[in-house]
Enzyme design. Sequence first.
Site, PDB file in Angstrom:
ATOM      1  N   CYS A 161      60.251  55.875  81.934  1.00  0.00           N
ATOM      2  CA  CYS A 161      58.881  55.451  81.619  1.00  0.00           C
ATOM      3  C   CYS A 161      58.451  55.896  80.231  1.00  0.00           C
ATOM      4  O   CYS A 161      59.061  56.770  79.629  1.00  0.00           O
ATOM      5  CB  CYS A 161      57.851  55.949  82.621  1.00  0.00           C
ATOM      6  SG  CYS A 161      58.102  55.319  84.273  1.00  0.00           S
TER       7      CYS A 161
ATOM      8  N   ASN B 254      54.592  60.478  82.459  1.00  0.00           N
ATOM      9  CA  ASN B 254      56.037  60.259  82.337  1.00  0.00           C
ATOM     10  C   ASN B 254      56.727  61.522  82.826  1.00  0.00           C
ATOM     11  O   ASN B 254      56.446  62.602  82.319  1.00  0.00           O
ATOM     12  CB  ASN B 254      56.400  59.973  80.864  1.00  0.00           C
ATOM     13  CG  ASN B 254      57.901  59.925  80.619  1.00  0.00           C
ATOM     14  OD1 ASN B 254      58.376  60.274  79.556  1.00  0.00           O
ATOM     15  ND2 ASN B 254      58.661  59.500  81.595  1.00  0.00           N
ATOM     16  N   GLY B 255      57.610  61.359  83.784  1.00  0.00           N
ATOM     17  CA  GLY B 255      58.325  62.523  84.310  1.00  0.00           C
ATOM     18  C   GLY B 255      58.390  62.443  85.813  1.00  0.00           C
ATOM     19  O   GLY B 255      58.098  61.402  86.398  1.00  0.00           O
TER      20      GLY B 255
ATOM     21  N   TYR C  32      71.560  58.572  76.262  1.00  0.00           N
ATOM     22  CA  TYR C  32      71.400  57.182  76.679  1.00  0.00           C
ATOM     23  C   TYR C  32      70.007  56.610  76.513  1.00  0.00           C
ATOM     24  O   TYR C  32      69.839  55.474  76.067  1.00  0.00           O
ATOM     25  CB  TYR C  32      71.796  57.058  78.162  1.00  0.00           C
ATOM     26  CG  TYR C  32      71.363  55.754  78.802  1.00  0.00           C
ATOM     27  CD1 TYR C  32      72.030  54.568  78.495  1.00  0.00           C
ATOM     28  CD2 TYR C  32      70.290  55.707  79.688  1.00  0.00           C
ATOM     29  CE1 TYR C  32      71.631  53.365  79.057  1.00  0.00           C
ATOM     30  CE2 TYR C  32      69.885  54.507  80.258  1.00  0.00           C
ATOM     31  CZ  TYR C  32      70.558  53.343  79.933  1.00  0.00           C
ATOM     32  OH  TYR C  32      70.167  52.159  80.485  1.00  0.00           O
TER      33      TYR C  32
ATOM     34  N   GLY D  17      60.993  51.261  80.342  1.00  0.00           N
ATOM     35  CA  GLY D  17      60.523  50.787  81.635  1.00  0.00           C
ATOM     36  C   GLY D  17      60.055  49.359  81.538  1.00  0.00           C
ATOM     37  O   GLY D  17      59.276  49.026  80.641  1.00  0.00           O
TER      38      GLY D  17
HETATM   39  P1  AMP Z   1      77.745  52.769  85.966  1.00  0.00           P
HETATM   40  O1  AMP Z   1      78.195  51.385  85.792  1.00  0.00           O
HETATM   41  O2  AMP Z   1      77.054  52.964  87.281  1.00  0.00           O
HETATM   42  O3  AMP Z   1      78.802  53.799  85.762  1.00  0.00           O
HETATM   43  O4  AMP Z   1      76.596  53.043  84.885  1.00  0.00           O
HETATM   44  C1  AMP Z   1      76.928  53.361  83.584  1.00  0.00           C
HETATM   45  C2  AMP Z   1      76.125  52.528  82.642  1.00  0.00           C
HETATM   46  O5  AMP Z   1      74.742  52.605  82.948  1.00  0.00           O
HETATM   47  C3  AMP Z   1      76.298  53.001  81.218  1.00  0.00           C
HETATM   48  O6  AMP Z   1      76.583  51.867  80.432  1.00  0.00           O
HETATM   49  C4  AMP Z   1      74.975  53.615  80.848  1.00  0.00           C
HETATM   50  O7  AMP Z   1      74.610  53.204  79.563  1.00  0.00           O
HETATM   51  C5  AMP Z   1      73.996  53.100  81.851  1.00  0.00           C
HETATM   52  N1  AMP Z   1      73.106  54.159  82.387  1.00  0.00           N
HETATM   53  C6  AMP Z   1      73.335  55.463  82.464  1.00  0.00           C
HETATM   54  N2  AMP Z   1      72.301  56.109  83.058  1.00  0.00           N
HETATM   55  C7  AMP Z   1      71.389  55.175  83.334  1.00  0.00           C
HETATM   56  C8  AMP Z   1      70.106  55.185  83.953  1.00  0.00           C
HETATM   57  N3  AMP Z   1      69.561  56.316  84.388  1.00  0.00           N
HETATM   58  N4  AMP Z   1      69.457  54.012  84.076  1.00  0.00           N
HETATM   59  C9  AMP Z   1      70.005  52.866  83.639  1.00  0.00           C
HETATM   60  N5  AMP Z   1      71.214  52.787  83.072  1.00  0.00           N
HETATM   61  C10 AMP Z   1      71.911  53.918  82.918  1.00  0.00           C
END
Ligand code: AMP
Length: 456
Positions: free
Chosen positions: A2, A102-103, A244, A28
């Site tokens: 968020c 946010n949090g 990220y 978000g």
């Molecule tokens: P996965 O396919 O489940 O291993 O997710 C990894 C991918 O999701 C990576 O490309 C990350 O950039 C992205 N990612 C990592 N953490 C998050 C998050 N909390 N919310 C959305 N995307 C994420």
Amino acid sequence: MCAIVGVFGAKKASTVAYYSLFSMQHRGQEATGISVANGERIAVYKKRGMVADVFSQATLDTLEGECAVGHNRYSTAGSESAGDAQPVFAKYKLGEISVVHNGNLVNKHEVRNELIDNGAIFQTDMDTENIIHLIAKSQKDSLEDRIKDMLTKIEGAYCLAIQSRSKMFVIRDRFGIRPLSLGKLKDGGYIVASETCAFDLVGATFVRDVKPGEMLVFEKDKEPKSQMVFENVDFHPCAFEYIYFARPDSNIDGKNVYETRLEMGRRLAKETPAEVDIVLPVPDSGVAAARGYAEALNVPFEMGIVRNHYVGRTFIEPTQEIRDLKVKLKLSPIKHLIEGKRVAIIDDSLVRGTTSKQIVRMLKDAGAKEVHMRIASPEIKFPCRYGIDTPTKEELISTKYTPKEIAKRMHADSLGFLSIEGLKASLGNDRNYSLVSFDGNYFAGGNADSPSCGDC
Ligand code: AMP
């Protein structure tokens, strides 16, 4: 996750808030909202959807006032929440307030149950409503003291902007987990925002980051008043913002996000080099780290996978089937770059393993001779409880398998992660970053089974 923004002392506060939220859309996409105070009353507009779709010029024109607070809401993986949009507005003994948050509060269920036992009624599942209730129930005389009273009862990660009809209060929790910066607007007035990329868009000058445990009070014709509201400040900014979540052009607590990602890539190359012909990023999340990786190994960097920008992030959709399909919708390889080559593919993180598995298959289908997966962060072994949306412990692939086993399952020729030490060094080794997803140190309360980020 968020985003929040607070604007004070600006003629068109709602427009400044709108553009700020627009620049923080990546934080978000589920819902957005702005409330505006004009000294006499607060007006709120909030709705599900993206910033550009929710607000029109006509809507912004109705939001008149020199103080605005705004919010972009992230949708939680696995639960299709109803329209729990923010700001949360209420009338209470001292007048009107509006809150954005946010949090993630780790004690939200305890606080809510106690409030319910004492007769409170709730309209949403948001922990932000707890905050409103705690302020309304406080017996202190001023809003400022009521906010301080409320802060003694909530635990976890939060950045808050609270608006009354004439003032604005901004608070960052005592661990400083989520980012929050203060800027000055060109035509007078102040802005606070989750990320500095908002300042760049609205032409604000960065003043400083809000300190962990600090409350800023904004009042007409006065400079913002700063006070420390916690005795024990224990700074733990979130490493995942750098890995990220934040935009690469943002600076968080004095560090540029892009630069830290480049360094993560360079260190990844030192720790786990691969003998390859080209280095590719998973777009867009792996781009900076892949550049660092390629540079350190002196191997060509190519944008060998094209991203369709008209599809949302893979996590946004709740079910596994949709997530699987969306990776293919989103990414597609440039075959002639990949055919017959040994490829290193770099992503920022490995969560469930869904994206990586499909990307390895995609690269092999495109003719790659070898595929070496590299992840520019450590193995995620614990769910974050401080505002980064992570699935349950069981769904995290690194809790079940070793890197070698994961590589085998993905049909990758090898898999390597950045070490925790390497991550710390990339971030500068100067602070106790929140590394909870990697080391399980729940320093701000809660544990792996605590409520996850529901409405952060
Ligand atoms: P996965 O396919 O489940 O291993 O997710 C990894 C991918 O999701 C990576 O490309 C990350 O950039 C992205 N990612 C990592 N953490 C998050 C998050 N909390 N919310 C959305 N995307 C994420």
